[in-house]
Design an enzyme around this catalytic site. Sequence first.
Site: not given
Ligand code: FUB
Length: 447
Positions: A35, A209
């Site tokens: 991320d 997301e």
């Molecule tokens: O790293 C945990 C979660 O996985 C993140 O918050 C999302 O964006 C995905 O990458």
Amino acid sequence: MKNIKFWLLLLVSVTGFAGQCDAQNPLIRDQFTADPSARVFGDRVYVYPSHDIRATQGHGRPGWFCMEDYHVFSSANLTDWTDHGMIISQTTVPWAEPTSYSMWAPDCIFRDGKYYMYFPTTKKGSENGRGFAIGVAVADKPYGPFTPQPEPIEGVHGIDPNVFIDKYGQAYLYWAQGNLYAAKLKDNMLELASAPQILTELPDKGLKEGPYLFERNGIYYLTYPHVANKIERLEYAIANNPLGPFKFTGVLMDESASGCWTNHQSIIRFKNQWYLFYHNDDLSPNFDKNRSIRCDSLFFNADGTIKKVIPTLRGVGITKASEKIQIDRYSDKDSTVNITFIDTAKKFDGWKTTFKSPGSWIRYNRVDFNGKKFSKMQVMANAAADATIELRVGSASGKLLATANIVKGNNWQLVHSRLTSSPPKIADLVIVLKAGTGIDIDWISFK
Ligand code: FUB
């Protein structure tokens, strides 16, 4: 233990130093990172990633994401990365559940002399991994020390915070919770200035997301991972306003070829070039909750749309000829060359390149021979039978720079050979197997 962690955190925050990392992709090879939120602060790029670790019984939820802290990394040339060490831990955030191991994707932004780091985690007392809130930690330097606020931001429930400040100085917070949300932030950067709103006209089916918004030539680009099919790909939508409505415009990176379920992006302009930071499962191909961050160049079409980024192992930046050049992070290769882990039980040791038969070749672009006179090549190799390799420029039939003979052995050996002609200042190097079979190379370097 708590005390040791505190002093380590303080030392790293004050000195801004903890260690060096490698170039190419993945960017960080001694720990898992995901991320990536990249930012240009002054003349350096800072990357704020999640820090994946492996959950063990009693520490996180085995088989799921597990993160207890954040590190920040920085670079002046996108080649040499400094790990500034741990900057925030779940045990030092007053409102956070100290055993939830849920410190997911963060972001950081600069305003009026302060650095504001936004991060999601679960509140004290909430069940592991459920009910995310988003908090802020503030620092005078991009690498800390960061002081977390006593409470998370009121009115925000979700993950993947992203902050954008428009040309009028208005700050916006974006986040994900099923849908993508946004709200204005007050000038103090710590409280909402408007009610959260769902960002509209994005694809309505499949998880979205990781919002990340940037502006270019008056166009606001909202980028986000989306499960349009089975796993996430990176998409973008555009608007003429930071709050939309957005128009779905395209895919900027396809689903990972290795099958890593998540991806998560940020986009920056640094020294007149745009870059995409994202992640993949390079160092943990069998468990995609232990990820590794990457960077590749990003280009726009004349109409402002984004050209799809094809992921590379070579990544960006120049590699100095005097360093260990990991040719397994190649620019191109023929199909008889294979890349595998040196030791599958110790993946942080990296990869090796195996040349199968005479004619096998691999190309590694942008090696910097500038400013120094080089007369020797060094090759870390392991040969099952006597072998000869050639170093050429540009292609397997390009100008010959050196020939090295590697004698059969049962172990890694450092082989030296003379350069027979001078390399260009910046060279795309090609290694060709001239004679022999099944030779492994770990790295090459020049003296
Ligand atoms: O790293 C945990 C979660 O996985 C993140 O918050 C999302 O964006 C995905 O990458």
